[in-house]
Design an enzyme around this catalytic site. Structure first.
Site, mmCIF file in Angstrom:
data_model
loop_
_atom_site.group_PDB
_atom_site.id
_atom_site.type_symbol
_atom_site.label_atom_id
_atom_site.label_comp_id
_atom_site.label_asym_id
_atom_site.label_seq_id
_atom_site.Cartn_x
_atom_site.Cartn_y
_atom_site.Cartn_z
ATOM 1 N N HIS A 106 0.798 -1.226 0.000
ATOM 2 C CA HIS A 106 0.000 0.000 0.000
ATOM 3 C C HIS A 106 0.829 1.275 0.000
ATOM 4 O O HIS A 106 0.284 2.352 0.212
ATOM 5 C CB HIS A 106 -0.910 0.041 1.229
ATOM 6 C CG HIS A 106 -2.118 -0.837 1.124
ATOM 7 N ND1 HIS A 106 -3.276 -0.445 0.498
ATOM 8 C CD2 HIS A 106 -2.333 -2.099 1.560
ATOM 9 C CE1 HIS A 106 -4.168 -1.424 0.565
ATOM 10 N NE2 HIS A 106 -3.622 -2.445 1.195
ATOM 11 N N LYS A 135 -8.524 13.618 5.303
ATOM 12 C CA LYS A 135 -7.642 12.452 5.271
ATOM 13 C C LYS A 135 -6.598 12.600 6.366
ATOM 14 O O LYS A 135 -6.480 13.653 6.989
ATOM 15 C CB LYS A 135 -6.980 12.280 3.902
ATOM 16 C CG LYS A 135 -6.247 13.506 3.396
ATOM 17 C CD LYS A 135 -5.744 13.288 1.976
ATOM 18 C CE LYS A 135 -6.852 13.336 0.964
ATOM 19 N NZ LYS A 135 -6.985 12.134 0.157
ATOM 20 N N ARG A 136 -5.833 11.557 6.581
ATOM 21 C CA ARG A 136 -4.785 11.580 7.598
ATOM 22 C C ARG A 136 -3.855 12.772 7.375
ATOM 23 O O ARG A 136 -3.529 13.110 6.235
ATOM 24 C CB ARG A 136 -4.010 10.262 7.524
ATOM 25 C CG ARG A 136 -2.871 10.099 8.492
ATOM 26 C CD ARG A 136 -2.421 8.638 8.515
ATOM 27 N NE ARG A 136 -2.082 8.145 7.188
ATOM 28 C CZ ARG A 136 -0.857 8.145 6.676
ATOM 29 N NH1 ARG A 136 0.156 8.653 7.377
ATOM 30 N NH2 ARG A 136 -0.620 7.656 5.478
ATOM 31 N N LYS A 140 0.564 14.424 2.084
ATOM 32 C CA LYS A 140 -0.824 14.692 1.696
ATOM 33 C C LYS A 140 -1.078 16.196 1.535
ATOM 34 O O LYS A 140 -2.107 16.611 1.044
ATOM 35 C CB LYS A 140 -1.784 14.063 2.709
ATOM 36 C CG LYS A 140 -1.717 12.529 2.689
ATOM 37 C CD LYS A 140 -2.676 11.910 3.670
ATOM 38 C CE LYS A 140 -2.539 10.400 3.711
ATOM 39 N NZ LYS A 140 -3.093 9.713 2.532
ATOM 40 N N THR A 192 -8.725 6.527 -1.519
ATOM 41 C CA THR A 192 -10.113 6.100 -1.713
ATOM 42 C C THR A 192 -11.075 7.249 -1.416
ATOM 43 O O THR A 192 -12.227 7.214 -1.855
ATOM 44 C CB THR A 192 -10.467 4.890 -0.822
ATOM 45 O OG1 THR A 192 -10.130 5.185 0.535
ATOM 46 C CG2 THR A 192 -9.731 3.647 -1.289
ATOM 47 N N LYS A 200 -14.847 8.223 -3.104
ATOM 48 C CA LYS A 200 -16.081 8.510 -2.361
ATOM 49 C C LYS A 200 -16.645 9.863 -2.762
ATOM 50 O O LYS A 200 -17.862 10.029 -2.932
ATOM 51 C CB LYS A 200 -15.794 8.484 -0.861
ATOM 52 C CG LYS A 200 -15.398 7.128 -0.323
ATOM 53 C CD LYS A 200 -14.700 7.235 1.026
ATOM 54 C CE LYS A 200 -14.027 5.926 1.380
ATOM 55 N NZ LYS A 200 -12.984 6.057 2.407
#
Length: 809
Positions: free
Chosen positions: A355, A543-544, A549, A651, A655
């Site tokens: 991952h 998100k985290r 990110k 993901t 969504k």
């Protein structure tokens, strides 16, 4: 019996009386929630038993999905939806004077996961059951989740997430299936009848107690199992000595040390004891899970050589990689197989999903730590490594100089990803770009040796939770337009494409989006006392919290807009609402500083008279599945802005597009595949490509300070971090400032800033033309069926697991 609102209402009243001794008038929302669960369990457990019978009688090949995380969210609505009862129960609750949302929200999010890894695992379980495939989860029953996040004076504060303080209504304790897991001790060898035997002594015993959670398929009576293991102690496994009066306190210490194994999700591994605990957790899951699988297998089948014909063990990321040596230990030491037999079975049974491309996430453990905690596994790992390195030396002479970097055990470190790759028959990435990076860069030498093992399985999400359940009004509009077949066959959402330009459909979707925005605005007003414009562009970054990110890039653009409003108070600007939801790992100080900066900027922006009507910033604390279900249906813009090559898939992007949001993103992870499907005019891409990132890293010629010095906007934004504009303390955010300049901006925030600002200008221009915007939105929804986890699981089932649907008779 066909249930009606009246008959179901009567049954619920009877359940309240029988289970809680209360009348309807006395009942609380919690009483009603638990009564609903108790009623549902009766039919779920009947189908659960039947499903296991079908699998046993048909001798089905079954897959066991090992994951350190399963981020389930609330199960009551999912189970009701999958049983075809959600509308009936909601109507019945209203007829009894209860608010369905309040009743359903009595269920706490299960603290079994943190982010995308765990939510993916949960979506996969849903799809396995809904496709009637024999597949189950193996995880840990954490007593506390990662943590409950509170924001105090802008700072993240971590509180215990004791999600099990109330009974978890879906689990069933299986004490009769208890497994013993062993840690530490010593290993001795003996020669018995010409064979080398291994004997484990003086080990610490830990009991693994399984708690089974039913996973209900969508309207098909299939119920699979998520088995969660709890570490427990017993005085039978502790040696008391009558001559020692302090044995009682030693026992309490032992009991406490055992229970810590399943106490916390991801203990802090920045110190030695935390590393030990995390490694214990991983082995605890692996050993308990494998032992239970072999026990069940041996009851039904006689010959272990047939194990790969009936069982697949899927490793979800590197955390459960000790599956490889532990299966070898069980086959050799417990079942009496020789090495070659055991290795053949192991390699044909185990599959591995990677991952990440981040080196820090490809776990490595100190050799002495593995040797101390798992002395027998350590010997097996050494042997696997020795045989693998010999194979490389003799069969791949061109790779001889690569052996130190390919070895499982090298430089006193055990490389878990290497262990998983060597011991598996399949190695898959989770997006096309990610898999290409694994094959051509990160794991290129392994791809040279095992080219047939590598394959891609792009991630997916369950459309049942992320569209049908969390956005029912939109789901109704879609069914009214193209019929309901998309619910069981999500690829049929593509039938929307001819209607993308239809004014009636656009109007219906716009109305649904506005209602969802109003609901979110109400929630924010109630919980944060912040008023947002329900006609503004809702831009979400959920998100985290991590450097790659790039929540920081998003924030820099917000500060830029803030400065524009200060410089030009009359500037024309479509109102924007920027929503963040994220947790930072407790030991990740940079990420925690970013959270503080987001909240500090929000405080300034949201109260400035020249800015507050144009820009709002909200950080929603304690981001989790149930909060995502509130945010996603209201979103217009989906922030997917990771540094190219760093995000394996993502993901959240799926969504959000499924709910009609348009993506602003780099060409990273699954963004690439989204872009290919929807076309470049229906996504807002920007920034460096993965190849350009690799080129900078290889040449070493990126100079962050040049961008700071040469872009007036950037310099102006960054200087606000250290000139006391946002706080009276000019050192509050200096770590962020210097991480970009002194550490040379590891994630290319400054390089991508200009391109990102330009992409946001295009978003505003497009939003002005609502016909064009809604057309883009419908095109995204239409293509989102491709990213259903049903498609992903069908690919796993066909290409890797070789399992088939087993329908109830």
């Amino acid at each position: 019996m066909t249930l009606t609102v009246e008959s179901l209402g009567q049954l619920l009243k009877e359940k309240l009386t029988l289970s809680f001794g209360k009348s309807l008038e006395e009942a609380t929302t919690k009483d009603m929630f638990q009564s609903i669960c108790l009623m549902m369990r009766e039919s779920i457990h009947t189908n659960w038993h039947k499903t296991q019978e079908v699998y046993r009688d048909s001798e089905s090949k079954q897959v066991y999905y090992f994951s350190m995380e399963f981020l389930l969210g609330r199960m009551v609505e999912t189970n009701l939806l999958n049983m075809g009862l959600l509308s009936l129960y909601s109507e019945t609750l209203e007829s009894l004077g209860f608010d369905p949302e309040e009743v359903f929200h009595e269920e706490h999010d299960a603290g079994l996961g943190n982010g995308g890894l765990g939510r993916l695992a949960a979506c996969f379980l849903d799809s396995l059951a809904s496709l009637q495939l024999p597949g189950h989860g193996m995880g840990i029953r954490y007593k506390y989740g990662l943590f409950q996040q509170k924001v105090v004076n802008g700072y993240q504060v971590e509180l215990p997430d004791y999600w099990l303080k109330d009974e978890y209504m879906w689990e069933t304790k299986r004490s009769d299936k208890t497994i013993e897991v062993r840690f530490g001790g010593t290993v001795e060898t003996s020669n018995e009848n010409g064979s080398l035997k291994f004997h484990h002594h003086d080990y610490e015993r830990v009991l693994a107690i399984p708690y089974d959670v039913p996973i209900v398929g969508y309207q098909n009576e299939t119920v699979n199992t998520l088995r969660l293991w709890s570490a427990e102690s017993t005085s039978n496994h502790f040696h008391f000595h009558s001559s020692r009066g302090h044995d009682y306190y030693h026992y309490l210490d032992y009991k406490r040390s055992v229970e810590k194994i399943s106490e916390f999700l991801y203990p802090d591994d920045s110190y030695y004891e935390g590393k030990i605990l995390r490694l214990k957790q991983q082995y605890f899951l692996v050993s308990a899970g494998l032992q239970s699988i072999l026990q069940r297998f041996k009851k039904q089948f006689k010959e272990l050589k047939c194990l790969p014909n009936h069982i697949v063990v899927q490793i979800n990321d590197t955390h459960p990689s000790l599956i490889v040596p532990e299966l070898m230990r069980l086959l050799i030491d417990e079942e009496g197989l020789d090495w070659d037999e055991a290795w053949d079975i192991t390699q044909r049974t185990v599959a591995y999903t990677n991952h990440t491309t981040l080196s820090e996430a490809l776990e490595k453990w100190p050799e002495d730590m593995i040797q101390s905690l798992f002395p027998r596994l350590y010997l097996i790992i050494k042997e696997i490594n020795e045989r693998f390195c010999q194979m490389l030396w003799f069969d791949y002479p061109e790779l001889r100089d690569k052996i130190p970097e390919m070895a499982i055990l090298s430089y006193n470190q055990i490389h878990m990803a290497h262990l998983a790759m060597v011991g598996s028959f399949s190695i898959n990435g989770v997006a096309k770009l990610h898999t290409d990076i694994l094959k051509n860069r990160v794991m290129k030498p392994f791809y040279t040796v095992f080219p047939k093992r590598f394959n891609n399985k792009t991630n997916g999400i369950t459309h049942r939770r992320w569209l049908l359940n969390c956005n029912p009004e939109l789901a109704t509009v879609l069914s009214d337009t193209i019929g309901p077949n998309w619910i069981k066959e999500p690829h049929r959402l593509a039938s929307l494409l001819p209607f993308a330009d239809d004014a009636g459909l656009q109007e219906s979707i716009a109305k649904v989006k506005h209602e969802n925005k109003k609901r979110l605005a109400h929630y924010i007003k109630k919980h944060y006392d912040i008023t947002i414009d329900d006609k503004s562009i809702v831009d979400v970054h959920i998100k985290r919290l991590h450097g790659y990110k790039r929540q920081l890039l998003n924030l820099f653009h917000i500060i830029h807009l803030y400065q524009l409003c200060l410089e030009q108070p009359t500037i024309e600007m479509t109102p924007r609402t920027f929503i963040f939801g994220a947790k930072a790992a407790p030991g990740y100080l940079f990420a925690k500083h970013v959270i503080k900066l987001i909240n500090t900027v929000a405080e300034k922006v949201n109260h400035h008279p020249h800015v507050r009507d144009k820009v709002k910033v909200i950080f929603l604390e304690n981001y989790q599945v149930s909060l995502a279900e509130r945010i996603i249906p209201a979103a217009d813009v989906s922030e997917q802005i990771s540094t190219a090559s760093k995000e394996a898939s993502g993901t959240g992007n799926m969504k959000l597009m499924m709910n009609g949001a348009l993506t602003i993103g780099t060409l990273d992870g699954a963004n690439v595949e989204i872009s290919e499907l929807v076309g470049p005019n229906n996504i807002f891409t920007f920034g460096l490509t993965s190849e350009e990132v690799f080129a900078y890293q290889q040449r070493g010629d990126y100079r962050a300070r040049d961008y700071y010095n040469n872009d007036r906007r950037l310099k102006s934004v960054m200087d606000l971090l250290v000139n006391q504009h946002f706080t009276n303390d000019d050192v509050e955010f200096k770590d962020i400032f210097y991480s970009l300049l002194s550490n040379n901006d590891e994630y290319f925030v400054l390089k991508d800033f200009d391109s990102y600002v330009h992409a946001h200008k295009l978003i505003e221009q497009s939003y002005h033309n609502q016909h064009e915007w809604l057309q883009k939105s419908i095109i995204n929804i239409a293509h989102s069926g491709t990213f259903s986890s049903d498609r992903t699981i069908q690919e796993y089932a066909k290409d890797i697991w070789e399992i088939e649907p087993k329908k109830q008779s």
